[in-house]
Design an enzyme around this catalytic site. Structure first.
Site, PDB file in Angstrom:
ATOM      1  N   SER A  42       0.870  -1.173   0.000  1.00  0.00           N
ATOM      2  CA  SER A  42       0.000   0.000   0.000  1.00  0.00           C
ATOM      3  C   SER A  42       0.910   1.228   0.000  1.00  0.00           C
ATOM      4  O   SER A  42       1.475   1.602   1.016  1.00  0.00           O
ATOM      5  CB  SER A  42      -0.885  -0.013   1.251  1.00  0.00           C
ATOM      6  OG  SER A  42      -1.636   1.173   1.347  1.00  0.00           O
ATOM      7  N   HIS A 147      -3.160  -6.199   2.389  1.00  0.00           N
ATOM      8  CA  HIS A 147      -2.204  -7.073   3.062  1.00  0.00           C
ATOM      9  C   HIS A 147      -2.761  -8.478   3.302  1.00  0.00           C
ATOM     10  O   HIS A 147      -2.093  -9.291   3.944  1.00  0.00           O
ATOM     11  CB  HIS A 147      -1.767  -6.478   4.402  1.00  0.00           C
ATOM     12  CG  HIS A 147      -0.922  -5.262   4.265  1.00  0.00           C
ATOM     13  ND1 HIS A 147      -0.525  -4.503   5.352  1.00  0.00           N
ATOM     14  CD2 HIS A 147      -0.378  -4.668   3.174  1.00  0.00           C
ATOM     15  CE1 HIS A 147       0.221  -3.490   4.920  1.00  0.00           C
ATOM     16  NE2 HIS A 147       0.309  -3.571   3.620  1.00  0.00           N
ATOM     17  N   GLU A 157      -5.169  -2.755   8.702  1.00  0.00           N
ATOM     18  CA  GLU A 157      -4.380  -3.193   9.847  1.00  0.00           C
ATOM     19  C   GLU A 157      -5.095  -2.891  11.164  1.00  0.00           C
ATOM     20  O   GLU A 157      -5.460  -1.743  11.427  1.00  0.00           O
ATOM     21  CB  GLU A 157      -3.011  -2.498   9.870  1.00  0.00           C
ATOM     22  CG  GLU A 157      -2.138  -2.811   8.671  1.00  0.00           C
ATOM     23  CD  GLU A 157      -0.844  -2.019   8.684  1.00  0.00           C
ATOM     24  OE1 GLU A 157      -0.518  -1.417   9.731  1.00  0.00           O
ATOM     25  OE2 GLU A 157      -0.166  -1.978   7.640  1.00  0.00           O
ATOM     26  N   GLU A 200       2.209  -8.771   7.089  1.00  0.00           N
ATOM     27  CA  GLU A 200       2.959  -8.275   8.239  1.00  0.00           C
ATOM     28  C   GLU A 200       2.803  -9.143   9.482  1.00  0.00           C
ATOM     29  O   GLU A 200       3.084  -8.716  10.597  1.00  0.00           O
ATOM     30  CB  GLU A 200       2.550  -6.825   8.536  1.00  0.00           C
ATOM     31  CG  GLU A 200       2.896  -5.893   7.385  1.00  0.00           C
ATOM     32  CD  GLU A 200       2.523  -4.452   7.653  1.00  0.00           C
ATOM     33  OE1 GLU A 200       2.056  -4.148   8.768  1.00  0.00           O
ATOM     34  OE2 GLU A 200       2.688  -3.618   6.747  1.00  0.00           O
ATOM     35  N   ASP A 236      -4.930   1.062  11.121  1.00  0.00           N
ATOM     36  CA  ASP A 236      -4.510   1.702   9.873  1.00  0.00           C
ATOM     37  C   ASP A 236      -5.564   1.331   8.842  1.00  0.00           C
ATOM     38  O   ASP A 236      -5.646   0.182   8.421  1.00  0.00           O
ATOM     39  CB  ASP A 236      -3.123   1.217   9.438  1.00  0.00           C
ATOM     40  CG  ASP A 236      -2.696   1.756   8.073  1.00  0.00           C
ATOM     41  OD1 ASP A 236      -3.423   2.587   7.496  1.00  0.00           O
ATOM     42  OD2 ASP A 236      -1.631   1.338   7.577  1.00  0.00           O
ATOM     43  N   GLU A 279      -4.271   5.503  11.813  1.00  0.00           N
ATOM     44  CA  GLU A 279      -3.429   5.903  10.682  1.00  0.00           C
ATOM     45  C   GLU A 279      -4.264   5.937   9.403  1.00  0.00           C
ATOM     46  O   GLU A 279      -5.113   5.066   9.179  1.00  0.00           O
ATOM     47  CB  GLU A 279      -2.281   4.913  10.546  1.00  0.00           C
ATOM     48  CG  GLU A 279      -1.348   5.158   9.371  1.00  0.00           C
ATOM     49  CD  GLU A 279      -0.305   4.074   9.265  1.00  0.00           C
ATOM     50  OE1 GLU A 279       0.212   3.854   8.149  1.00  0.00           O
ATOM     51  OE2 GLU A 279       0.015   3.424  10.289  1.00  0.00           O
ATOM     52  N   ASP A 306       0.126   8.754   6.647  1.00  0.00           N
ATOM     53  CA  ASP A 306       1.183   7.996   5.969  1.00  0.00           C
ATOM     54  C   ASP A 306       1.192   8.343   4.486  1.00  0.00           C
ATOM     55  O   ASP A 306       2.002   9.141   4.021  1.00  0.00           O
ATOM     56  CB  ASP A 306       0.977   6.495   6.185  1.00  0.00           C
ATOM     57  CG  ASP A 306       2.008   5.637   5.445  1.00  0.00           C
ATOM     58  OD1 ASP A 306       3.031   6.181   4.991  1.00  0.00           O
ATOM     59  OD2 ASP A 306       1.789   4.417   5.312  1.00  0.00           O
ATOM     60  N   LYS A 331       8.894   6.573   6.944  1.00  0.00           N
ATOM     61  CA  LYS A 331       9.442   5.434   6.208  1.00  0.00           C
ATOM     62  C   LYS A 331      10.569   5.964   5.321  1.00  0.00           C
ATOM     63  O   LYS A 331      10.304   6.627   4.316  1.00  0.00           O
ATOM     64  CB  LYS A 331       8.366   4.777   5.342  1.00  0.00           C
ATOM     65  CG  LYS A 331       7.217   4.149   6.126  1.00  0.00           C
ATOM     66  CD  LYS A 331       6.117   3.675   5.189  1.00  0.00           C
ATOM     67  CE  LYS A 331       4.992   2.977   5.956  1.00  0.00           C
ATOM     68  NZ  LYS A 331       3.839   2.649   5.062  1.00  0.00           N
ATOM     69  N   HIS A 359       8.064   0.186   9.589  1.00  0.00           N
ATOM     70  CA  HIS A 359       8.464  -0.829   8.613  1.00  0.00           C
ATOM     71  C   HIS A 359       7.624  -0.692   7.345  1.00  0.00           C
ATOM     72  O   HIS A 359       6.759   0.190   7.247  1.00  0.00           O
ATOM     73  CB  HIS A 359       8.276  -2.225   9.210  1.00  0.00           C
ATOM     74  CG  HIS A 359       6.844  -2.566   9.556  1.00  0.00           C
ATOM     75  ND1 HIS A 359       6.444  -3.789  10.022  1.00  0.00           N
ATOM     76  CD2 HIS A 359       5.690  -1.836   9.501  1.00  0.00           C
ATOM     77  CE1 HIS A 359       5.146  -3.820  10.235  1.00  0.00           C
ATOM     78  NE2 HIS A 359       4.658  -2.631   9.923  1.00  0.00           N
ATOM     79  N   LYS A 382       6.416   1.316  14.439  1.00  0.00           N
ATOM     80  CA  LYS A 382       5.467   0.363  13.852  1.00  0.00           C
ATOM     81  C   LYS A 382       6.282  -0.716  13.154  1.00  0.00           C
ATOM     82  O   LYS A 382       6.885  -0.473  12.114  1.00  0.00           O
ATOM     83  CB  LYS A 382       4.555   1.100  12.865  1.00  0.00           C
ATOM     84  CG  LYS A 382       3.417   0.269  12.327  1.00  0.00           C
ATOM     85  CD  LYS A 382       2.596   1.100  11.341  1.00  0.00           C
ATOM     86  CE  LYS A 382       1.478   0.261  10.750  1.00  0.00           C
ATOM     87  NZ  LYS A 382       0.841   0.954   9.611  1.00  0.00           N
TER      88      LYS A 382
END
Length: 413
Positions: A42, A147, A157, A200, A236, A279, A306, A331, A359, A382
């Site tokens: 993503s 994910h 998430e 993840e 998230d 997030e 993000d 990131k 990450h 994270k």
């Protein structure tokens, strides 16, 4: 002690999804640094390009003639100079010639080589006069969206934060306990659950969004009671993946939401489940929507951007002006250099935005972001809860805490 770069090498390695990425080795007269680049599933539209169109092999093939010759002889501790050289070699605005994953791996490997040259851990080399604070880990518990599979929740998430932990060891094991508890609760809910996990390491169940929220909340309460360590739920949403240009399409729910309805939906979740951190509650580019939500709930919940900010100081400045969010995901490979990452972190902290070092979904066992989180004074990191590429960072934080005996957990809202 000599931190002058004597040799630099590149190799193609695997990431956690089985895709190719790059690892860089840099040797100085008195030190060595190695760093690998992750990749996201993503991704924000304004991120630098991970690799050139021709692919990783094309960069490796021309590495010696395009990069090595210009960096050998440069001092590894000259971070800004090294990053400027890389940008000049690349010659594009989005690092599409060398690829941001190549440049960030070089930038981080150089910093690690410099730290090694001075016989210092990276967090100390970068952090200077540290506050001796260790970040709290955001652990990924349930995966959905990009994910996980099509029957998983739309929300990408379902995270937790062990806000009551006294040290990183307590925090890491509290997150692991919640992960196990959620697995047990999913099996009770779905007798056909096979124990599958997403990118993840979070469970990838056949659950609706609300079923997942209920299980997440219950697991946090039960582990908090069992351990005495308060654990709070977080999310998230990654709604850019759900946005069709006019509305958010929640396929698993069979519901569409416009921007106003999305804001109401997120506010309801925050209030109902006592979310600590959310997030990307809205799509990238929606500064006004972020601003509205932050005004409504920002005093009681961390609203983090993000995809909307992509670790870019210029874009973050827009958000600060509009008071969109109160935290930012950091990131390094989104911006492609260590100096660019630091510039964004500094801007965030100067304007009371919480930096959250993170990450990517496609990770390696590189532990560098653990050092960055400590060096930058980020109160949150994270990096998942389980899986070899995730625990590489968590276990490194445990080691770092041992090296800083007077360390304390960072201050959270």
């Amino acid at each position: 002690m000599s931190s002058v770069i004597e040799n630099i090498g590149i190799r193609k390695i695997l990431d956690s999804r089985g895709n190719a990425t790059v690892e860089i080795d840099i040797t100085t007269g008195n030190g060595f640094g190695r760093a690998a680049a992750p990749s996201g599933a993503s991704t924000g539209a304004m991120e630098v390009v991970a690799f050139p169109e021709e692919g990783i092999d094309s960069v490796i093939g021309t590495f010696n003639e395009r990069v090595k010759g210009d960096l050998v002889g440069v001092s590894a501790d000259e971070t800004v100079l090294i990053d400027d050289i890389l940008k000049e070699i690349d010659g594009t605005d989005n690092l599409s010639s060398l690829g941001g994953n190549v440049t960030v791996a070089i930038s981080l490997a150089a910093a690690k080589a410099a730290a090694s040259s001075f016989n210092m851990p990276l967090y100390q080399f970068l952090g200077g006069n540290l506050k001796n604070e260790i970040p709290y880990p955001l652990g990924n518990m349930i995966n959905g969206g990009a994910h996980a599979g099509k029957n998983a929740p739309d929300i990408q998430e379902f995270l937790v934060v062990p806000v009551g932990a006294k040290n990183i060891t307590e925090a890491v094991f509290a997150n692991s306990s919640v992960h196990k508890k959620i697995g047990e609760l999913i099996k009770v809910k779905d007798g056909q659950f096979t124990g599958g996990k997403g990118d993840e390491g979070g469970w990838a169940p056949n659950l609706s969004n609300y079923e997942a929220l209920e299980i997440q909340s219950r697991a946090c309460e039960e582990i908090s009671d069992e351990t005495g360590i308060k654990v709070r739920p977080s999310l998230d949403l990654a709604p850019s993946e759900l946005w069709d240009g006019s509305k958010y399409i929640y396929g698993r729910e069979g519901v569409n939401r416009d921007t106003g309805e999305q804001i109401d939906f997120v506010e309801e979740i925050i209030d109902t489940y006592k979310m600590f951190f959310v997030e990307d509650p809205l799509r990238e580019g929606d500064f006004d929507g972020f601003s509205q939500l932050t005004k409504r709930v920002g005093d009681g919940c961390i609203i983090c951007g993000d995809d909307i900010f992509v670790t870019n100081a210029e874009i973050l400045s827009r958000g600060i002006e509009k008071k969109a969010a109160n935290a930012i995901i950091i990131k390094p490979n989104q911006i492609g250099t260590l100096s660019g990452t630091y510039q964004t972190v500094k801007l965030a902290k100067d304007n009371n935005y919480i930096p959250v070092v993170s990450h990517r979904s496609g990770e390696t066992t590189d532990e560098t972001i653990a050092h960055l989180a400590v060096a930058f004074g980020a109160p949150l990191i994270k990096t998942g809860a389980i899986g070899g590429e995730r625990i590489a960072k968590l276990n490194e934080l445990i080691r770092i805490q041992e090296e800083m005996p007077s360390s304390v957990m960072a201050k959270l809202k």
